[in-house]
Write a protein that holds these residues in place. Structure first.
Motif, PDB file in Angstrom:
ATOM      1  N   THR A  17       1.178  -1.201   0.060  1.00 44.39           N
ATOM      2  CA  THR A  17      -0.171  -0.228   0.455  1.00 44.39           C
ATOM      3  C   THR A  17       0.296   1.645  -0.274  1.00 44.39           C
ATOM      4  O   THR A  17       0.364   2.399  -0.075  1.00 44.39           O
ATOM      5  CB  THR A  17      -1.151  -0.499   1.340  1.00 44.39           C
ATOM      6  N   GLY A  18       2.129   0.807  -0.114  1.00 43.83           N
ATOM      7  CA  GLY A  18       2.979   2.026  -0.239  1.00 43.83           C
ATOM      8  C   GLY A  18       3.329   3.089  -1.702  1.00 43.83           C
ATOM      9  O   GLY A  18       2.398   2.687  -2.430  1.00 43.83           O
ATOM     10  N   LEU A  19       4.557   2.820  -2.068  1.00 40.22           N
ATOM     11  CA  LEU A  19       4.310   2.884  -2.714  1.00 40.22           C
ATOM     12  C   LEU A  19       3.763   2.654  -4.341  1.00 40.22           C
ATOM     13  O   LEU A  19       4.266   1.437  -3.994  1.00 40.22           O
ATOM     14  CB  LEU A  19       6.512   3.277  -3.556  1.00 40.22           C
ATOM     15  N   GLU A  20       3.974   3.688  -5.114  1.00 36.42           N
ATOM     16  CA  GLU A  20       3.149   2.839  -6.715  1.00 36.42           C
ATOM     17  C   GLU A  20       4.460   1.952  -7.545  1.00 36.42           C
ATOM     18  O   GLU A  20       3.980   1.010  -7.453  1.00 36.42           O
ATOM     19  CB  GLU A  20       3.312   4.434  -7.680  1.00 36.42           C
ATOM     20  N   LYS A  21       5.687   1.913  -7.068  1.00 35.06           N
ATOM     21  CA  LYS A  21       6.722   0.661  -7.563  1.00 35.06           C
ATOM     22  C   LYS A  21       6.472  -0.798  -7.275  1.00 35.06           C
ATOM     23  O   LYS A  21       6.533  -1.460  -8.071  1.00 35.06           O
ATOM     24  CB  LYS A  21       8.085   1.068  -7.628  1.00 35.06           C
ATOM     25  N   GLN A  22       6.080  -0.572  -5.821  1.00 34.86           N
ATOM     26  CA  GLN A  22       6.272  -1.916  -4.586  1.00 34.86           C
ATOM     27  C   GLN A  22       4.262  -2.713  -5.167  1.00 34.86           C
ATOM     28  O   GLN A  22       4.442  -3.302  -5.609  1.00 34.86           O
ATOM     29  CB  GLN A  22       5.981  -1.372  -3.967  1.00 34.86           C
ATOM     30  N   LYS A  23       3.587  -1.580  -5.103  1.00 31.16           N
ATOM     31  CA  LYS A  23       2.448  -1.857  -6.440  1.00 31.16           C
ATOM     32  C   LYS A  23       2.524  -2.502  -7.382  1.00 31.16           C
ATOM     33  O   LYS A  23       1.874  -3.820  -7.827  1.00 31.16           O
ATOM     34  CB  LYS A  23       1.084  -0.943  -6.516  1.00 31.16           C
ATOM     35  N   LYS A  24       3.641  -1.466  -8.178  1.00 31.41           N
ATOM     36  CA  LYS A  24       3.374  -2.779  -9.573  1.00 31.41           C
ATOM     37  C   LYS A  24       4.260  -3.779  -9.645  1.00 31.41           C
ATOM     38  O   LYS A  24       3.997  -4.780 -10.447  1.00 31.41           O
ATOM     39  CB  LYS A  24       4.632  -1.164 -10.210  1.00 31.41           C
ATOM     40  N   LEU A  25       5.327  -3.649  -9.098  1.00 28.90           N
ATOM     41  CA  LEU A  25       5.848  -5.214  -9.010  1.00 28.90           C
ATOM     42  C   LEU A  25       5.047  -6.308  -8.093  1.00 28.90           C
ATOM     43  O   LEU A  25       5.302  -7.904  -8.512  1.00 28.90           O
ATOM     44  CB  LEU A  25       6.858  -4.619  -7.761  1.00 28.90           C
ATOM     45  N   VAL A  26       4.236  -5.975  -7.250  1.00 30.78           N
ATOM     46  CA  VAL A  26       3.196  -7.790  -7.086  1.00 30.78           C
ATOM     47  C   VAL A  26       2.817  -7.862  -7.307  1.00 30.78           C
ATOM     48  O   VAL A  26       1.962  -8.729  -8.172  1.00 30.78           O
ATOM     49  CB  VAL A  26       2.526  -6.632  -5.401  1.00 30.78           C
ATOM     50  N   GLN A  27       1.732  -6.658  -9.123  1.00 29.55           N
ATOM     51  CA  GLN A  27       1.382  -7.158  -9.354  1.00 29.55           C
ATOM     52  C   GLN A  27       1.586  -7.288 -10.583  1.00 29.55           C
ATOM     53  O   GLN A  27       1.320  -8.909 -11.701  1.00 29.55           O
ATOM     54  CB  GLN A  27       0.975  -5.262 -10.247  1.00 29.55           C
ATOM     55  N   GLY A  28       2.864  -7.083 -10.742  1.00 33.42           N
ATOM     56  CA  GLY A  28       3.506  -8.282 -11.619  1.00 33.42           C
ATOM     57  C   GLY A  28       4.243  -9.677 -11.510  1.00 33.42           C
ATOM     58  O   GLY A  28       3.880 -10.503 -12.026  1.00 33.42           O
ATOM     59  N   LEU A  29       4.084  -9.623 -10.431  1.00 33.39           N
ATOM     60  CA  LEU A  29       4.434 -10.831  -9.825  1.00 33.39           C
ATOM     61  C   LEU A  29       2.851 -11.883  -9.621  1.00 33.39           C
ATOM     62  O   LEU A  29       2.802 -13.026 -10.214  1.00 33.39           O
ATOM     63  CB  LEU A  29       5.084 -11.416  -7.825  1.00 33.39           C
ATOM     64  N   ILE A  30       1.711 -11.244  -9.335  1.00 31.00           N
ATOM     65  CA  ILE A  30       0.532 -11.927  -9.502  1.00 31.00           C
ATOM     66  C   ILE A  30       0.324 -12.708 -11.092  1.00 31.00           C
ATOM     67  O   ILE A  30       0.419 -13.705 -11.585  1.00 31.00           O
ATOM     68  CB  ILE A  30      -0.328 -11.090  -9.166  1.00 31.00           C
ATOM     69  N   HIS A  31       1.432 -11.282 -12.273  1.00 34.11           N
ATOM     70  CA  HIS A  31       0.537 -12.049 -13.638  1.00 34.11           C
ATOM     71  C   HIS A  31       1.991 -12.030 -13.615  1.00 34.11           C
ATOM     72  O   HIS A  31       1.619 -13.544 -14.958  1.00 34.11           O
ATOM     73  CB  HIS A  31       1.260 -10.482 -14.489  1.00 34.11           C
TER      74      HIS A  31
END
Ligand code: C2E
Ligand code: CA
Ligand code: CA
Ligand code: CA
Length: 277
Positions: free
Chosen positions: A214-228
Protein backbone atom coordinates in the motif's frame (compact mmCIF):
# COMPACT_ATOMS: atom_id res chain seq x y z
CA UNK A 1 33.63 -15.55 18.22
CA UNK A 2 36.81 -13.58 18.72
CA UNK A 3 40.17 -14.85 17.57
CA UNK A 4 43.10 -14.15 19.83
CA UNK A 5 46.67 -14.36 18.61
CA UNK A 6 48.74 -16.84 20.56
CA UNK A 7 52.38 -16.19 21.28
CA UNK A 8 53.51 -19.00 19.05
CA UNK A 9 51.71 -17.52 16.04
CA UNK A 10 48.49 -19.61 15.87
CA UNK A 11 45.22 -18.33 17.18
CA UNK A 12 42.66 -19.55 19.65
CA UNK A 13 39.00 -18.77 19.59
CA UNK A 14 37.17 -17.52 22.63
CA UNK A 15 33.44 -17.14 22.87
CA UNK A 16 31.85 -13.84 23.76
CA UNK A 17 29.13 -14.05 26.38
CA UNK A 18 26.34 -13.83 23.81
CA UNK A 19 27.96 -16.45 21.54
CA UNK A 20 28.29 -18.66 24.57
CA UNK A 21 24.61 -18.22 25.34
CA UNK A 22 23.63 -18.98 21.74
CA UNK A 23 25.77 -22.09 21.62
CA UNK A 24 24.49 -23.50 24.87
CA UNK A 25 20.88 -22.78 23.89
CA UNK A 26 21.50 -24.54 20.62
CA UNK A 27 22.89 -27.61 22.33
CA UNK A 28 19.92 -27.57 24.70
CA UNK A 29 17.51 -27.33 21.78
CA UNK A 30 19.11 -30.32 20.07
CA UNK A 31 18.92 -32.39 23.25
CA UNK A 32 15.38 -31.42 24.18
CA UNK A 33 14.16 -31.83 20.59
CA UNK A 34 15.20 -35.48 20.59
CA UNK A 35 13.17 -35.98 23.76
CA UNK A 36 10.21 -34.02 22.40
CA UNK A 37 10.14 -36.14 19.24
CA UNK A 38 10.32 -39.26 21.37
CA UNK A 39 7.48 -38.14 23.62
CA UNK A 40 5.32 -36.70 20.85
CA UNK A 41 5.55 -33.28 22.45
CA UNK A 42 5.37 -31.25 19.26
CA UNK A 43 2.07 -30.12 17.92
CA UNK A 44 0.62 -28.44 14.89
CA UNK A 45 -1.43 -25.28 14.36
CA UNK A 46 -3.23 -24.37 11.17
CA UNK A 47 -3.09 -21.09 9.29
CA UNK A 48 -6.27 -20.55 7.24
CA UNK A 49 -6.12 -19.51 3.61
CA UNK A 50 -9.12 -17.95 1.86
CA UNK A 51 -10.17 -17.78 -1.73
CA UNK A 52 -10.17 -14.10 -2.72
CA UNK A 53 -13.25 -14.33 -4.94
CA UNK A 54 -15.53 -16.17 -2.51
CA UNK A 55 -13.98 -15.24 0.85
CA UNK A 56 -14.22 -18.91 1.86
CA UNK A 57 -11.52 -20.88 3.66
CA UNK A 58 -10.13 -23.36 1.15
CA UNK A 59 -6.90 -24.54 2.75
CA UNK A 60 -4.87 -24.46 5.93
CA UNK A 61 -1.11 -24.50 6.37
CA UNK A 62 0.19 -26.87 9.04
CA UNK A 63 2.80 -25.11 11.19
CA UNK A 64 4.86 -26.88 13.81
CA UNK A 65 4.66 -25.66 17.42
CA UNK A 66 6.88 -26.57 20.32
CA UNK A 67 6.48 -25.56 23.92
CA UNK A 68 9.19 -27.16 25.97
CA UNK A 69 9.08 -27.46 29.75
CA UNK A 70 12.64 -26.24 30.08
CA UNK A 71 13.18 -24.02 27.05
CA UNK A 72 9.74 -22.45 26.85
CA UNK A 73 8.34 -21.69 23.41
CA UNK A 74 10.80 -22.42 20.64
CA UNK A 75 9.66 -20.65 17.47
CA UNK A 76 9.95 -22.36 14.08
CA UNK A 77 12.38 -19.64 13.01
CA UNK A 78 14.77 -20.88 15.68
CA UNK A 79 13.86 -24.54 15.55
CA UNK A 80 13.84 -25.28 11.81
CA UNK A 81 17.41 -24.12 10.97
CA UNK A 82 18.81 -26.18 13.84
CA UNK A 83 16.72 -29.17 12.84
CA UNK A 84 17.92 -28.82 9.24
CA UNK A 85 21.56 -28.82 10.29
CA UNK A 86 21.23 -31.78 12.62
CA UNK A 87 19.03 -33.82 10.30
CA UNK A 88 16.18 -33.90 12.81
CA UNK A 89 14.13 -32.01 10.22
CA UNK A 90 13.27 -35.38 8.71
CA UNK A 91 11.61 -36.43 11.97
CA UNK A 92 9.81 -33.11 12.32
CA UNK A 93 8.72 -33.40 8.71
CA UNK A 94 7.31 -36.87 9.21
CA UNK A 95 5.49 -35.75 12.35
CA UNK A 96 3.88 -32.75 10.64
CA UNK A 97 3.09 -34.78 7.52
CA UNK A 98 1.32 -37.43 9.61
CA UNK A 99 -0.69 -34.79 11.48
CA UNK A 100 -1.57 -32.98 8.25
CA UNK A 101 -2.81 -36.14 6.53
CA UNK A 102 -4.64 -37.41 9.59
CA UNK A 103 -6.40 -34.08 9.96
CA UNK A 104 -7.16 -33.70 6.24
CA UNK A 105 -8.77 -37.16 6.28
CA UNK A 106 -10.87 -36.29 9.34
CA UNK A 107 -12.13 -33.15 7.61
CA UNK A 108 -12.77 -35.11 4.42
CA UNK A 109 -15.01 -37.50 6.37
CA UNK A 110 -16.80 -34.57 8.01
CA UNK A 111 -17.30 -33.08 4.53
CA UNK A 112 -15.30 -29.98 5.43
CA UNK A 113 -13.76 -28.94 2.11
CA UNK A 114 -10.26 -27.92 3.09
CA UNK A 115 -6.81 -28.87 1.84
CA UNK A 116 -3.84 -29.10 4.18
CA UNK A 117 -0.38 -27.91 3.26
CA UNK A 118 2.86 -28.78 4.90
CA UNK A 119 6.30 -27.17 4.67
CA UNK A 120 8.99 -29.47 3.40
CA UNK A 121 12.72 -29.15 3.52
CA UNK A 122 15.05 -30.29 0.78
CA UNK A 123 16.59 -32.84 3.14
CA UNK A 124 13.32 -34.73 3.16
CA UNK A 125 13.32 -34.98 -0.63
CA UNK A 126 16.91 -36.17 -0.73
CA UNK A 127 15.58 -39.30 0.91
CA UNK A 128 14.99 -41.68 -1.99
CA UNK A 129 12.01 -43.16 -0.17
CA UNK A 130 10.14 -39.85 0.06
CA UNK A 131 7.46 -40.83 -2.47
CA UNK A 132 6.92 -44.15 -0.74
CA UNK A 133 6.78 -42.50 2.68
CA UNK A 134 4.19 -39.93 1.59
CA UNK A 135 2.05 -42.53 -0.18
CA UNK A 136 2.18 -44.73 2.92
CA UNK A 137 1.08 -41.90 5.21
CA UNK A 138 -1.76 -40.97 2.84
CA UNK A 139 -2.93 -44.59 2.80
CA UNK A 140 -2.55 -45.00 6.55
CA UNK A 141 -5.07 -42.23 7.18
CA UNK A 142 -7.14 -42.88 4.08
CA UNK A 143 -6.44 -39.35 2.93
CA UNK A 144 -6.96 -38.49 -0.70
CA UNK A 145 -3.70 -37.17 -2.26
CA UNK A 146 -5.48 -34.15 -3.70
CA UNK A 147 -5.97 -32.87 -0.14
CA UNK A 148 -2.25 -32.65 0.45
CA UNK A 149 -0.23 -29.66 -0.61
CA UNK A 150 3.55 -29.51 -0.21
CA UNK A 151 5.31 -26.17 0.19
CA UNK A 152 8.96 -25.66 -0.54
CA UNK A 153 11.13 -22.56 -0.75
CA UNK A 154 13.29 -21.13 -3.49
CA UNK A 155 16.40 -22.35 -1.71
CA UNK A 156 15.02 -25.84 -2.15
CA UNK A 157 14.17 -25.05 -5.77
CA UNK A 158 17.69 -23.98 -6.59
CA UNK A 159 19.25 -27.07 -5.05
CA UNK A 160 16.64 -29.30 -6.62
CA UNK A 161 17.52 -28.08 -10.07
CA UNK A 162 20.77 -30.00 -9.94
CA UNK A 163 19.08 -33.05 -8.53
CA UNK A 164 16.90 -34.62 -11.15
CA UNK A 165 15.75 -37.31 -8.74
CA UNK A 166 14.06 -34.69 -6.57
CA UNK A 167 12.11 -33.32 -9.50
CA UNK A 168 11.28 -36.88 -10.49
CA UNK A 169 9.89 -37.58 -7.02
CA UNK A 170 7.81 -34.42 -7.16
CA UNK A 171 6.39 -35.41 -10.54
CA UNK A 172 5.35 -38.83 -9.24
CA UNK A 173 3.50 -37.30 -6.33
CA UNK A 174 1.92 -34.73 -8.60
CA UNK A 175 0.58 -37.52 -10.78
CA UNK A 176 -1.03 -38.96 -7.63
CA UNK A 177 -2.82 -35.64 -7.14
CA UNK A 178 -0.56 -34.02 -4.55
CA UNK A 179 0.04 -30.31 -5.30
CA UNK A 180 3.17 -28.22 -4.87
CA UNK A 181 3.59 -24.62 -3.75
CA UNK A 182 6.66 -22.45 -4.22
CA UNK A 183 6.83 -20.67 -0.85
CA UNK A 184 8.26 -17.25 0.04
CA UNK A 185 8.35 -16.36 -3.62
CA UNK A 186 10.52 -13.36 -4.41
CA UNK A 187 12.93 -13.71 -1.49
CA UNK A 188 15.45 -16.00 -3.12
CA UNK A 189 16.94 -16.20 -6.52
CA UNK A 190 14.43 -18.32 -8.36
CA UNK A 191 14.34 -17.23 -11.95
CA UNK A 192 11.81 -17.85 -14.64
CA UNK A 193 13.97 -20.78 -15.50
CA UNK A 194 13.23 -22.58 -12.20
CA UNK A 195 9.60 -21.74 -12.38
CA UNK A 196 9.42 -23.45 -15.72
CA UNK A 197 11.41 -26.44 -14.62
CA UNK A 198 9.73 -27.34 -11.37
CA UNK A 199 6.32 -28.97 -11.14
CA UNK A 200 4.58 -26.11 -9.33
CA UNK A 201 0.83 -25.67 -8.96
CA UNK A 202 0.96 -22.58 -6.83
CA UNK A 203 3.19 -19.66 -5.92
CA UNK A 204 3.12 -17.91 -2.55
CA UNK A 205 4.25 -14.28 -2.62
CA UNK A 206 6.35 -13.54 0.45
CA UNK A 207 4.90 -11.32 3.16
CA UNK A 208 7.71 -8.78 2.73
CA UNK A 209 6.15 -7.73 -0.60
CA UNK A 210 2.67 -7.62 0.85
CA UNK A 211 3.59 -5.39 3.79
CA UNK A 212 4.74 -2.64 1.43
CA UNK A 213 1.99 -3.04 -1.15
CA UNK A 214 0.00 0.00 0.00
CA UNK A 215 3.07 2.23 -0.15
CA UNK A 216 4.86 3.37 -3.26
CA UNK A 217 3.44 2.88 -6.73
CA UNK A 218 6.55 0.87 -7.61
CA UNK A 219 5.82 -1.68 -4.89
CA UNK A 220 2.27 -2.09 -6.10
CA UNK A 221 3.55 -2.68 -9.61
CA UNK A 222 5.97 -5.29 -8.32
CA UNK A 223 3.24 -7.35 -6.66
CA UNK A 224 1.01 -6.92 -9.68
CA UNK A 225 3.89 -8.18 -11.80
CA UNK A 226 4.40 -11.24 -9.62
CA UNK A 227 0.72 -12.09 -9.85
CA UNK A 228 0.78 -11.75 -13.64
CA UNK A 229 3.92 -13.83 -13.82
CA UNK A 230 2.29 -16.65 -11.89
CA UNK A 231 -0.83 -16.54 -14.00
CA UNK A 232 1.11 -16.51 -17.25
CA UNK A 233 2.82 -19.69 -16.08
CA UNK A 234 -0.56 -21.19 -15.30
CA UNK A 235 -0.13 -21.38 -11.54
CA UNK A 236 -2.34 -20.12 -8.75
CA UNK A 237 -1.03 -17.13 -6.83
CA UNK A 238 -1.38 -16.80 -3.07
CA UNK A 239 -0.35 -13.83 -0.92
CA UNK A 240 0.97 -14.39 2.59
CA UNK A 241 1.15 -12.06 5.58
CA UNK A 242 -1.96 -10.04 4.72
CA UNK A 243 -2.68 -7.99 7.83
CA UNK A 244 -4.92 -5.14 6.67
CA UNK A 245 -8.09 -4.68 4.68
CA UNK A 246 -6.33 -2.20 2.37
CA UNK A 247 -3.87 -4.94 1.38
CA UNK A 248 -6.67 -7.41 0.83
CA UNK A 249 -8.56 -4.97 -1.41
CA UNK A 250 -5.52 -4.30 -3.58
CA UNK A 251 -4.74 -7.99 -3.94
CA UNK A 252 -8.32 -8.61 -4.95
CA UNK A 253 -8.08 -5.85 -7.55
CA UNK A 254 -4.86 -7.39 -8.88
CA UNK A 255 -6.51 -10.77 -9.33
CA UNK A 256 -4.63 -12.66 -6.62
CA UNK A 257 -6.27 -16.09 -6.15
CA UNK A 258 -5.98 -16.65 -2.42
CA UNK A 259 -4.54 -15.09 0.69
CA UNK A 260 -3.54 -15.80 4.25
CA UNK A 261 -2.44 -13.68 7.17
CA UNK A 262 -3.63 -12.11 10.38
CA UNK A 263 -6.30 -10.14 8.51
CA UNK A 264 -7.97 -13.53 7.99
CA UNK A 265 -6.73 -15.41 11.06
CA UNK A 266 -3.59 -16.29 13.00
CA UNK A 267 -2.62 -19.98 13.18
CA UNK A 268 -5.38 -21.83 15.10
CA UNK A 269 -6.14 -25.32 16.37
CA UNK A 270 -7.96 -27.97 14.34
CA UNK A 271 -11.10 -27.43 16.46
CA UNK A 272 -11.05 -23.73 15.73
CA UNK A 273 -10.64 -24.45 12.01
CA UNK A 274 -13.86 -26.48 12.09
CA UNK A 275 -15.75 -23.54 13.59
CA UNK A 276 -14.96 -21.54 10.44
CA UNK A 277 -17.26 -23.81 8.43
P1 C2E B 1 6.16 -19.62 6.42
O1 C2E B 1 6.09 -20.88 5.64
O2 C2E B 1 6.31 -18.36 5.63
O3 C2E B 1 4.89 -19.64 7.36
C1 C2E B 1 4.10 -18.57 7.67
C2 C2E B 1 4.57 -17.88 8.92
O4 C2E B 1 4.02 -16.58 8.96
C3 C2E B 1 4.10 -18.54 10.21
O5 C2E B 1 5.08 -18.32 11.21
C4 C2E B 1 2.84 -17.76 10.54
O6 C2E B 1 2.49 -17.82 11.90
C5 C2E B 1 3.27 -16.37 10.15
N1 C2E B 1 2.15 -15.49 9.80
C6 C2E B 1 0.94 -15.81 9.32
N2 C2E B 1 0.22 -14.72 9.04
C7 C2E B 1 0.98 -13.65 9.36
C8 C2E B 1 0.76 -12.22 9.30
O7 C2E B 1 -0.28 -11.71 8.87
N3 C2E B 1 1.78 -11.42 9.71
C9 C2E B 1 2.94 -11.94 10.18
N4 C2E B 1 3.88 -11.09 10.59
N5 C2E B 1 3.18 -13.27 10.24
C10 C2E B 1 2.20 -14.13 9.84
P2 C2E B 1 5.75 -19.52 11.99
O8 C2E B 1 4.75 -20.54 12.34
O9 C2E B 1 6.56 -18.88 13.06
O10 C2E B 1 6.70 -20.17 10.95
C11 C2E B 1 7.87 -19.57 10.50
C12 C2E B 1 8.50 -20.39 9.39
O11 C2E B 1 8.97 -21.64 9.88
C13 C2E B 1 7.49 -20.77 8.30
O12 C2E B 1 7.38 -19.68 7.45
C14 C2E B 1 8.11 -22.01 7.71
O13 C2E B 1 9.05 -21.67 6.70
C15 C2E B 1 8.83 -22.62 8.88
N6 C2E B 1 8.04 -23.77 9.37
C16 C2E B 1 6.96 -23.76 10.20
N7 C2E B 1 6.51 -25.03 10.43
C17 C2E B 1 7.34 -25.86 9.71
C18 C2E B 1 7.40 -27.29 9.51
O14 C2E B 1 6.59 -28.05 10.03
N8 C2E B 1 8.43 -27.77 8.69
C19 C2E B 1 9.32 -26.94 8.07
N9 C2E B 1 10.27 -27.48 7.27
N10 C2E B 1 9.26 -25.60 8.23
C20 C2E B 1 8.30 -25.06 9.03
CA1 CA C 1 4.98 -22.04 4.19
CA1 CA D 1 7.45 -15.90 4.30
CA1 CA E 1 5.74 -18.61 3.42
Amino acid sequence: IQKIKKEGGGSIAILSQSDHYKLSRRIQIEKRLLLALDHNDLHVMYLPQVDVATGKVIAVEALVRWEDEVLGTVSPDELIPIAEETGLINEIGTFVLEKACEQAAIWQRKEIPVKVSYNSSIREFRDKNMVKTIRKVLEKYNCSPSLLQIEFTEKFAIEAEGEQSIIGQMRKLQQDGVTFTLDDFGTGYASLHYLQLLPIDEMKIDSSFISSITGLEKQKKLVQGLIHLGHSLGVRVVAEGVEHESQYLLLKEFGCDALQGYYISPPISAEEVEKLF
